[in-house]
Scaffold this motif. Structure first.
Motif, PDB file in Angstrom:
ATOM      1  N   THR A 152       0.832  -1.207   0.000  1.00  0.00           N
ATOM      2  CA  THR A 152       0.000   0.000   0.000  1.00  0.00           C
ATOM      3  C   THR A 152       0.863   1.251   0.000  1.00  0.00           C
ATOM      4  OG1 THR A 152      -1.816  -1.112   1.152  1.00  0.00           O
ATOM      5  CG2 THR A 152      -1.735   1.277   1.289  1.00  0.00           C
ATOM      6  N   VAL A 156       0.968   3.583  -3.416  1.00  0.00           N
ATOM      7  CA  VAL A 156       0.440   4.948  -3.366  1.00  0.00           C
ATOM      8  C   VAL A 156       1.543   5.959  -3.631  1.00  0.00           C
ATOM      9  CG1 VAL A 156      -0.576   6.685  -1.841  1.00  0.00           C
ATOM     10  CG2 VAL A 156      -1.482   4.352  -1.856  1.00  0.00           C
ATOM     11  N   THR A 246      -2.141  -1.264  -7.122  1.00  0.00           N
ATOM     12  CA  THR A 246      -2.307  -0.014  -6.373  1.00  0.00           C
ATOM     13  C   THR A 246      -1.643   1.137  -7.099  1.00  0.00           C
ATOM     14  OG1 THR A 246      -2.268  -1.325  -4.333  1.00  0.00           O
ATOM     15  CG2 THR A 246      -2.010   1.058  -4.121  1.00  0.00           C
ATOM     16  N   MET A 286      -7.266   9.845  -3.724  1.00  0.00           N
ATOM     17  CA  MET A 286      -7.207   8.636  -2.905  1.00  0.00           C
ATOM     18  C   MET A 286      -8.527   7.877  -2.850  1.00  0.00           C
ATOM     19  SD  MET A 286      -4.387   7.631  -1.535  1.00  0.00           S
ATOM     20  CE  MET A 286      -4.987   6.667  -0.157  1.00  0.00           C
ATOM     21  N   LEU A 287      -9.637   8.510  -3.232  1.00  0.00           N
ATOM     22  CA  LEU A 287     -10.944   7.862  -3.069  1.00  0.00           C
ATOM     23  C   LEU A 287     -11.041   6.529  -3.799  1.00  0.00           C
ATOM     24  CD1 LEU A 287     -13.345  10.943  -3.215  1.00  0.00           C
ATOM     25  CD2 LEU A 287     -12.603   9.660  -1.220  1.00  0.00           C
ATOM     26  N   THR A 289      -8.606   4.719  -4.760  1.00  0.00           N
ATOM     27  CA  THR A 289      -7.555   3.869  -4.215  1.00  0.00           C
ATOM     28  C   THR A 289      -7.970   3.252  -2.884  1.00  0.00           C
ATOM     29  OG1 THR A 289      -5.943   5.347  -5.259  1.00  0.00           O
ATOM     30  CG2 THR A 289      -5.096   3.780  -3.647  1.00  0.00           C
ATOM     31  N   VAL A 290      -8.701   4.002  -2.055  1.00  0.00           N
ATOM     32  CA  VAL A 290      -9.177   3.469  -0.780  1.00  0.00           C
ATOM     33  C   VAL A 290     -10.086   2.268  -1.024  1.00  0.00           C
ATOM     34  CG1 VAL A 290     -10.663   3.956   1.197  1.00  0.00           C
ATOM     35  CG2 VAL A 290      -8.920   5.604   0.516  1.00  0.00           C
ATOM     36  N   THR A 291     -10.987   2.394  -2.002  1.00  0.00           N
ATOM     37  CA  THR A 291     -11.851   1.268  -2.346  1.00  0.00           C
ATOM     38  C   THR A 291     -11.023   0.073  -2.772  1.00  0.00           C
ATOM     39  OG1 THR A 291     -13.560   2.820  -3.075  1.00  0.00           O
ATOM     40  CG2 THR A 291     -13.761   0.539  -3.803  1.00  0.00           C
ATOM     41  N   LEU A 293      -7.995  -0.660  -1.956  1.00  0.00           N
ATOM     42  CA  LEU A 293      -7.218  -1.228  -0.856  1.00  0.00           C
ATOM     43  C   LEU A 293      -8.042  -2.232  -0.063  1.00  0.00           C
ATOM     44  CD1 LEU A 293      -5.275   1.908   0.452  1.00  0.00           C
ATOM     45  CD2 LEU A 293      -4.444   0.053  -1.003  1.00  0.00           C
ATOM     46  N   ALA A 350     -15.846  -1.695   1.759  1.00  0.00           N
ATOM     47  CA  ALA A 350     -15.474  -0.602   0.859  1.00  0.00           C
ATOM     48  C   ALA A 350     -16.717   0.143   0.373  1.00  0.00           C
ATOM     49  CB  ALA A 350     -14.689  -1.153  -0.323  1.00  0.00           C
ATOM     50  N   TYR A 354     -17.254   4.097   1.362  1.00  0.00           N
ATOM     51  CA  TYR A 354     -17.049   5.056   0.271  1.00  0.00           C
ATOM     52  C   TYR A 354     -17.974   6.271   0.344  1.00  0.00           C
ATOM     53  CZ  TYR A 354     -15.333   6.435  -4.323  1.00  0.00           C
ATOM     54  OH  TYR A 354     -14.724   7.121  -5.349  1.00  0.00           O
ATOM     55  N   LEU A 357     -16.651   9.005   2.428  1.00  0.00           N
ATOM     56  CA  LEU A 357     -15.557   9.764   1.828  1.00  0.00           C
ATOM     57  C   LEU A 357     -16.039  10.668   0.692  1.00  0.00           C
ATOM     58  CD1 LEU A 357     -12.918   6.876   1.664  1.00  0.00           C
ATOM     59  CD2 LEU A 357     -13.193   8.599   3.453  1.00  0.00           C
TER      60      LEU A 357
END
Length: 363
Positions: A152, A156, A246, A286-287, A289-291, A293, A350, A354, A357
């Motif tokens: 991660t 990133v 990622t 990052m939105l 990417t957070v999903t 992850l 996720a 989401y 966010l």
């Protein structure tokens, strides 16, 4: 009092009601503001996602029962190890494990017990399946958790730098390298690392163990260092395959943000380019990417089967391989359910997070 004398509610009053029979003022329900409407919409959205996850988990439970009964081979005969066993003994073992029951009855008993957390008794270990999973789970969490944190951070960081320097030599190198690793099978990469870094090539000696989690029983700092030494190659294998995804998603998300007006405004204020990237562009990119992850975390747990098998890591993946060779139906079914549930639950988590966010989702 005539109907003409009843005062009408003010124009545009929210939720204005009708006058009561005695002519008193109408009862007006309390207005619901944007915050209440938003919370209700989110709860409805989250409840739908959780209900979908419950249906998916039940479908996995059903699939795990029927799928592994298509595997050729008789579990009872496999457990005898080729020894001469009488027909009475085989029949007794079938009764012991419930294999003499009709398939529909086996299925109903399996579902009923599984819903209470009882996945039966392992054929080969003669122990509750839940206990065997609990024994192997810490090793898998150590491997996948360590790999998750590393890939991660690397993904990133490199993804944001590559996008910010789009078209540069570094961007082209990182993108091509990530695409190459993303297409490499994890078991092949693991075998390659064993050959080069464990066995050694020519005069180059092996630097790491070929497999296992520890060289022997120990305690204290020596034991921690021993486990870390065995952890290096499996972690490198998982990180090399997973960080690429990622990196590519982070790079794509940041490229979409590059032409935004707020970045132009931030530069016009005199902010340093690196500061604009870290404080403004990266948080908004990052939105997605957070999903990813959360999805990656579930996929890493499920995808650790091959890596743990190659490196003889004593986790859920290695246990699944042992159970599949019998086949140990209760253990295989439970592990299949665990792996699938990890993916489903991480995807659901996720989906639920989401909208917190990005308020545009789920409203």
């Amino acid at each position: 009092m005539s109907s003409e004398s009843i005062p009408a509610p003010p124009p545009g009053a929210a939720g204005a009601g009708t006058a009561q029979a005695d002519g008193t003022a109408p009862v007006v329900p309390p207005a619901r503001g944007p915050r209440a409407r938003g919370a209700t919409a989110y709860l409805r959205y989250a409840a739908g996602k959780l209900a979908g996850a419950a249906v998916s988990l039940f479908a996995v439970l059903v699939t795990s029962f029927f799928l592994f009964r298509l595997i050729p081979g008789d579990p009872v005969k496999q457990m005898t190890g080729g020894r001469q066993v009488s027909a009475e003994q085989i029949a007794s073992m079938r009764r012991e494990f419930g294999l003499d029951l009709p398939l529909w009855q086996q299925f109903t008993e399996y579902c009923g017990k599984a819903l209470t957390g009882d996945f039966g008794t392992s054929y080969q270990f003669h122990a509750p399946v839940v206990d065997k999973i609990a024994e192997a789970l810490p090793a898998t969490l150590l491997l996948t958790g360590t790999a998750f944190v590393i890939y991660t951070v690397i993904g990133v960081w490199l993804g944001s730098r590559s996008a910010w320097r789009n078209g540069s030599a570094g961007d082209r190198f990182h993108t091509a390298f990530a695409l190459t690793l993303y297409s490499v099978p994890s078991f092949w990469l693991g075998l390659l690392l064993i050959i080069t870094l464990s066995v050694g090539i020519g005069p180059i000696p092996g630097l790491f163990p070929t497999g296992g989690m520890e060289s022997g029983p120990g305690s204290g700092l020596d034991h921690v260092l021993d486990v870390a030494h065995h952890l290096v190659l499996p972690v490198i294998t998982l990180v090399a395959v997973e960080y690429a995804r990622t990196l590519l998603v982070m790079r794509s998300s940041l490229l979409d943000e590059m032409g935004s007006d707020y970045l132009t405004t931030a530069r016009a204020k005199g902010l340093r380019d690196d500061l604009v990237r870290r404080r403004h562009a990266v948080p908004n990119a990052m939105l997605p990417t957070v999903t990813l992850l959360f999805v990656n975390l579930g996929n890493t747990v499920a995808g650790a089967i091959l890596v743990e098998t190659v490196f003889s890591w004593p986790g859920l993946g290695g246990l699944f391989y042992q159970a599949l060779s019998v086949p140990d139906l209760p253990l295989v079914q439970a592990l299949f359910f665990v792996f699938a549930a990890a993916v489903i639950l991480m995807n659901t988590l996720a989906d639920v997070i989401y909208p917190l966010l990005d308020p545009r989702v789920g409203r």
